[in-house]
Enzyme design. Structure first.
Site, PDB file in Angstrom:
ATOM      1  N   ARG A  94       0.836  -1.195   0.000  1.00 19.91           N
ATOM      2  CA  ARG A  94       0.000   0.000   0.000  1.00 19.91           C
ATOM      3  C   ARG A  94       0.875   1.251   0.000  1.00 19.91           C
ATOM      4  O   ARG A  94       0.410   2.334  -0.346  1.00 19.91           O
ATOM      5  CB  ARG A  94      -0.917   0.022   1.239  1.00 19.91           C
ATOM      6  CG  ARG A  94      -1.980  -1.063   1.242  1.00 19.91           C
ATOM      7  CD  ARG A  94      -2.996  -0.819   0.143  1.00 19.91           C
ATOM      8  NE  ARG A  94      -3.686   0.456   0.336  1.00 19.91           N
ATOM      9  CZ  ARG A  94      -4.250   1.169  -0.637  1.00 19.91           C
ATOM     10  NH1 ARG A  94      -4.177   0.751  -1.886  1.00 19.91           N
ATOM     11  NH2 ARG A  94      -4.879   2.294  -0.371  1.00 19.91           N
ATOM     12  N   HIS A  95       2.139   1.097   0.413  1.00 16.67           N
ATOM     13  CA  HIS A  95       3.069   2.225   0.469  1.00 16.67           C
ATOM     14  C   HIS A  95       3.787   2.313  -0.869  1.00 16.67           C
ATOM     15  O   HIS A  95       4.759   1.597  -1.120  1.00 16.67           O
ATOM     16  CB  HIS A  95       4.060   2.041   1.622  1.00 16.67           C
ATOM     17  CG  HIS A  95       3.396   2.009   2.965  1.00 16.67           C
ATOM     18  ND1 HIS A  95       3.195   3.138   3.723  1.00 16.67           N
ATOM     19  CD2 HIS A  95       2.847   0.989   3.664  1.00 16.67           C
ATOM     20  CE1 HIS A  95       2.561   2.806   4.844  1.00 16.67           C
ATOM     21  NE2 HIS A  95       2.341   1.513   4.827  1.00 16.67           N
ATOM     22  N   GLY A 105       5.411 -17.260  -6.724  1.00 21.78           N
ATOM     23  CA  GLY A 105       4.797 -18.578  -6.664  1.00 21.78           C
ATOM     24  C   GLY A 105       4.537 -19.172  -8.033  1.00 21.78           C
ATOM     25  O   GLY A 105       4.122 -20.331  -8.142  1.00 21.78           O
ATOM     26  N   ASN A 190      14.051   5.307   0.853  1.00 22.75           N
ATOM     27  CA  ASN A 190      14.882   6.375   1.402  1.00 22.75           C
ATOM     28  C   ASN A 190      14.335   6.791   2.767  1.00 22.75           C
ATOM     29  O   ASN A 190      13.265   6.343   3.191  1.00 22.75           O
ATOM     30  CB  ASN A 190      15.004   7.560   0.436  1.00 22.75           C
ATOM     31  CG  ASN A 190      13.681   8.244   0.153  1.00 22.75           C
ATOM     32  OD1 ASN A 190      12.909   8.553   1.065  1.00 22.75           O
ATOM     33  ND2 ASN A 190      13.395   8.519  -1.121  1.00 22.75           N
ATOM     34  N   ALA A 191      15.060   7.649   3.461  1.00 20.96           N
ATOM     35  CA  ALA A 191      14.694   7.984   4.834  1.00 20.96           C
ATOM     36  C   ALA A 191      13.348   8.693   4.918  1.00 20.96           C
ATOM     37  O   ALA A 191      12.567   8.449   5.848  1.00 20.96           O
ATOM     38  CB  ALA A 191      15.786   8.853   5.467  1.00 20.96           C
ATOM     39  N   ARG A 192      13.061   9.572   3.968  1.00 22.20           N
ATOM     40  CA  ARG A 192      11.779  10.284   4.007  1.00 22.20           C
ATOM     41  C   ARG A 192      10.622   9.295   3.876  1.00 22.20           C
ATOM     42  O   ARG A 192       9.638   9.365   4.616  1.00 22.20           O
ATOM     43  CB  ARG A 192      11.716  11.319   2.895  1.00 22.20           C
ATOM     44  CG  ARG A 192      10.494  12.226   2.972  1.00 22.20           C
ATOM     45  CD  ARG A 192      10.449  13.190   1.792  1.00 22.20           C
ATOM     46  NE  ARG A 192       9.454  14.233   1.983  1.00 22.20           N
ATOM     47  CZ  ARG A 192       9.162  15.146   1.058  1.00 22.20           C
ATOM     48  NH1 ARG A 192       9.807  15.136  -0.114  1.00 22.20           N
ATOM     49  NH2 ARG A 192       8.248  16.065   1.299  1.00 22.20           N
ATOM     50  N   ARG A 201       2.848   2.721  10.583  1.00 22.14           N
ATOM     51  CA  ARG A 201       2.881   1.294  10.902  1.00 22.14           C
ATOM     52  C   ARG A 201       3.493   0.989  12.265  1.00 22.14           C
ATOM     53  O   ARG A 201       3.857  -0.149  12.547  1.00 22.14           O
ATOM     54  CB  ARG A 201       3.650   0.542   9.810  1.00 22.14           C
ATOM     55  CG  ARG A 201       3.009   0.662   8.436  1.00 22.14           C
ATOM     56  CD  ARG A 201       1.600   0.086   8.393  1.00 22.14           C
ATOM     57  NE  ARG A 201       1.045   0.143   7.034  1.00 22.14           N
ATOM     58  CZ  ARG A 201      -0.136  -0.361   6.692  1.00 22.14           C
ATOM     59  NH1 ARG A 201      -0.894  -0.951   7.603  1.00 22.14           N
ATOM     60  NH2 ARG A 201      -0.566  -0.277   5.453  1.00 22.14           N
TER      61      ARG A 201
END
Length: 247
Positions: A94-95, A105, A190-192, A201
């Site tokens: 979702r991100h 699979g 990345n960090a952001r 989360r």
């Protein structure tokens, strides 16, 4: 499956795996990216040298975080190897601010590794959407979840094996497998983007925007956060000091 192949032994896990396999991420990456705005080419030497950030740089990083000047936090990279049940991966994806490559699979026979909640995992969801509280289950509910999950997983994998043995393609046979089967993937971020992921989360007291994550993806997020803290301590401190809001 080839003739005479041994059926693999079914494994149950209550944990997840997160390993940092490659990184190019430090607080100094934030600094040279930010300072190019005012110093231009004068930042080249520091950027090329990878000069470590110092305590004096803490104020600039905190300013960038507080006032949400986010782009300087993008000039870095972390790649994680993750093993978790498939339902966790569907939440990950979702991100749309990370890059993913997951095992297939269609092209390999899936291993019989299944997630079963640990006995201390909360089972009751109380409240309304956006403001849930998660509470422990009764001993009877804990036993029911454990037994039923194991039984369903075993039955599903046996059905999968029967289809493979009959020559059915892997991409068809896999349709009977449940969401608690483990998969693996690489996640590069990345960090952001990672801070955005962590803000949604993980559940922490004192955050500006409280979140109510499913426990299993929070387990992954906690392991990723521990690596982030080690790689970029000043950025991590500023993230927490400013309510865990991604800039």
């Amino acid at each position: 499956m080839s003739d005479g192949a041994v059926t693999p032994e079914i494994e149950f896990r209550s944990d997840v795996t997160v390993e940092l396999v490659r990184s190019s991420a430090s607080d100094s990456d934030v600094l040279f990216a930010a300072r190019v705005s005012t110093q231009g080419e004068q930042t080249l030497d520091a950027a090329a040298a990878g000069t470590e950030a110092t305590a004096r740089d803490r104020g600039l990083i905190n300013y960038l975080m507080r006032d949400r000047h986010g782009s300087p936090f993008e000039h870095n990279s972390m790649t994680f190897y993750v093993q978790a049940p498939i339902f966790v991966f569907r939440e990950f994806m979702r991100h749309r601010i990370a890059s993913y490559n997951e095992e297939s699979g269609r092209y390999r026979e899936l291993r019989p590794v299944f997630y079963v909640p640990a006995s201390e995992r909360n089972l009751l969801q109380v409240g309304k959407p956006g403001a849930y509280e998660f509470l422990p289950g009764s001993p009877e509910q804990v036993e029911l979840v454990d037994r039923t999950t194991r039984e369903a997983s075993i039955a599903a994998f046996e059905a999968y094996q029967r289809m493979l043995e009959a020559g059915v393609a892997r991409e068809v046979a896999r349709i009977v497998l449940p969401l608690n089967i483990f998969s693996s993937m690489y996640v590069t971020v990345n960090a952001r983007s990672l801070m955005n992921f962590l803000s949604l989360r993980t559940k922490r007291e004192g955050t500006h925007f409280p979140s109510f994550p499913q426990r299993e993806i929070e387990m992954c997020a906690e392991k990723m956060e521990a690596q982030f803290k080690e790689l970029m301590p000043l950025t991590y401190a500023a993230f927490n000091a400013n309510g865990r809001v991604a800039p």
